[in-house]
Enzyme design. Structure first.
Site, PDB file in Angstrom:
ATOM      1  N   HIS A 126     -18.211  18.288  10.869  1.00 32.71           N
ATOM      2  CA  HIS A 126     -17.735  19.665  10.737  1.00 32.71           C
ATOM      3  C   HIS A 126     -17.361  20.281  12.084  1.00 32.71           C
ATOM      4  CE1 HIS A 126     -17.318  23.587   8.880  1.00 32.71           C
ATOM      5  NE2 HIS A 126     -18.183  24.101   9.739  1.00 32.71           N
ATOM      6  N   SER A 140     -14.396  27.662   9.164  1.00 31.54           N
ATOM      7  CA  SER A 140     -15.713  27.511   8.554  1.00 31.54           C
ATOM      8  C   SER A 140     -16.031  28.730   7.679  1.00 31.54           C
ATOM      9  CB  SER A 140     -16.757  27.279   9.649  1.00 31.54           C
ATOM     10  OG  SER A 140     -17.986  26.858   9.109  1.00 31.54           O
ATOM     11  N   ASP A 166     -16.203  15.409   7.740  1.00 29.88           N
ATOM     12  CA  ASP A 166     -16.986  16.634   7.527  1.00 29.88           C
ATOM     13  C   ASP A 166     -17.995  16.418   6.404  1.00 29.88           C
ATOM     14  OD1 ASP A 166     -17.939  19.228   7.292  1.00 29.88           O
ATOM     15  OD2 ASP A 166     -15.951  20.151   7.482  1.00 29.88           O
TER      16      ASP A 166
END
Length: 323
Positions: free
Chosen positions: A303, A127, A270
């Site tokens: 995500h 991330s 995502d």
């Protein structure tokens, strides 16, 4: 054990000078100098605590795990200002004075000047940590043998910049800013299908709230207990400023000297770091003659799947960490 080093007279990319910057990091596994090194960059609310009870990635890092601490030396830096291991003494700067590339410069300094490493076997980023890893690799294109990017991108897209603006407005204007910003963020990190699978419109009878409401409120309260408003503002700013092309004419120019073998792991659902952006990046890297592998986690969880679908992640990345 938390280690510390200082950088004197650090100047950020926007020209703000910091007289003394304190940076904290942790080491795991084999003694430094005795084994290949893996550097792991933490995500938004993560830190250098990878393993153990409070380790955010203990499922992946440890004895005989994916990143095997009996075979590797593992290094994890804290993003300065995240508050971990330092109390509040380093939260002295304006978050708007910082960009993702500043953190990349700090981490590369720690690797080469503090730890004295001339090469790193693998740089792994998840991330926000993945965006910083991209910045690190472009700054030091021969330093990392493997570049492993998980649920991240080399840039902040318009979608991410827009969400960061909304986060910043909540942080500035809410009466309960960190708590409320986290509620919005959690919706970015999941998908409608994930929430339907988890809650299916069920209710929490004692409070008469929908369970999805209880879950979101719980995450807001939980983050308040272990994170600070200043750290949240800084992390939001860093995500918004990821861009390896800032000092280059194009993406091709930015990665021109990059020697790493690159593995991109995206998540098909995502909604934050879109998988299509990574597919496009993989195609462009391949066209430029770079060694690149594109892999995809299949999940309804959006995500956050990189923290949920570990069996898939382990299977996809096993080849990066085998002898």
């Amino acid at each position: 054990m938390i280690h510390t080093f200082e950088i004197a007279q650090f100047t950020t990319s926007v020209g703000v000078r910091v007289e003394a910057l304190r940076v904290h990091y942790q080491l795991y596994g084999c003694e430094l100098g005795s084994a290949p090194v893996v550097v792991i960059n933490h995500a938004f609310t993560g830190n250098s605590q990878l393993t153990g009870k409070d380790g955010w990635w203990s499922i992946a890092v440890g004895d005989r795990r994916l990143i095997d601490t009996t075979r590797f030396t593992v290094v994890a830096f804290n993003i300065p200002g995240n508050g971990y291991g330092a109390g509040t003494d380093e939260l002295i700067f304006n978050y708007q004075h910082w960009t993702a590339v500043d953190v990349a410069r700090i981490f590369n300094y720690g690797i080469t000047e503090v730890l004295g490493l001339k090469e790193v076997y693998a740089l792994v980023g998840c991330s926000l940590g993945g965006g910083i890893a991209w910045e690190m690799a472009v700054l030091a294109p021969a330093l990392f043998e493997q570049l492993v990017i998980i649920a991240a991108d080399w840039k902040a897209t318009d979608w991410i910049i827009g969400n960061c603006l909304l986060q910043e407005q909540i942080l500035k204007n809410s009466n309960n800013p960190l708590h409320d910003a986290r509620l919005h963020a959690m919706l970015c990190y999941r998908t409608p299908q994930s929430l339907k699978m988890k809650f299916d419109r069920s209710t929490h009878l004692p409070t008469q709230l929908y369970n999805v409401e209880s879950w979101l409120l719980h995450h807001g309260e939980k983050l308040q207990e272990r994170f600070s408003l200043s750290a949240y503002k800084l992390m939001n700013q860093l995500i918004k400023t990821i861009d390896i092309t800032r000092d280059h004419d194009s993406f091709a120019a930015a990665v021109h000297d990059l020697d790493s073998e690159i593995t991109l792991v995206a998540i098909d659902s995502d909604l934050y770091f879109s998988p299509q952006e990574n597919r496009d990046t993989a195609e462009e890297l391949a066209a430029l003659g770079k060694s690149v592998h594109y892999k995809e986690i299949h999940s309804v969880h959006g995500h956050d799947a990189f923290l949920i679908e570990f069996r898939q992640l382990e299977r996809l990345l096993r080849g990066c960490f085998e002898e």
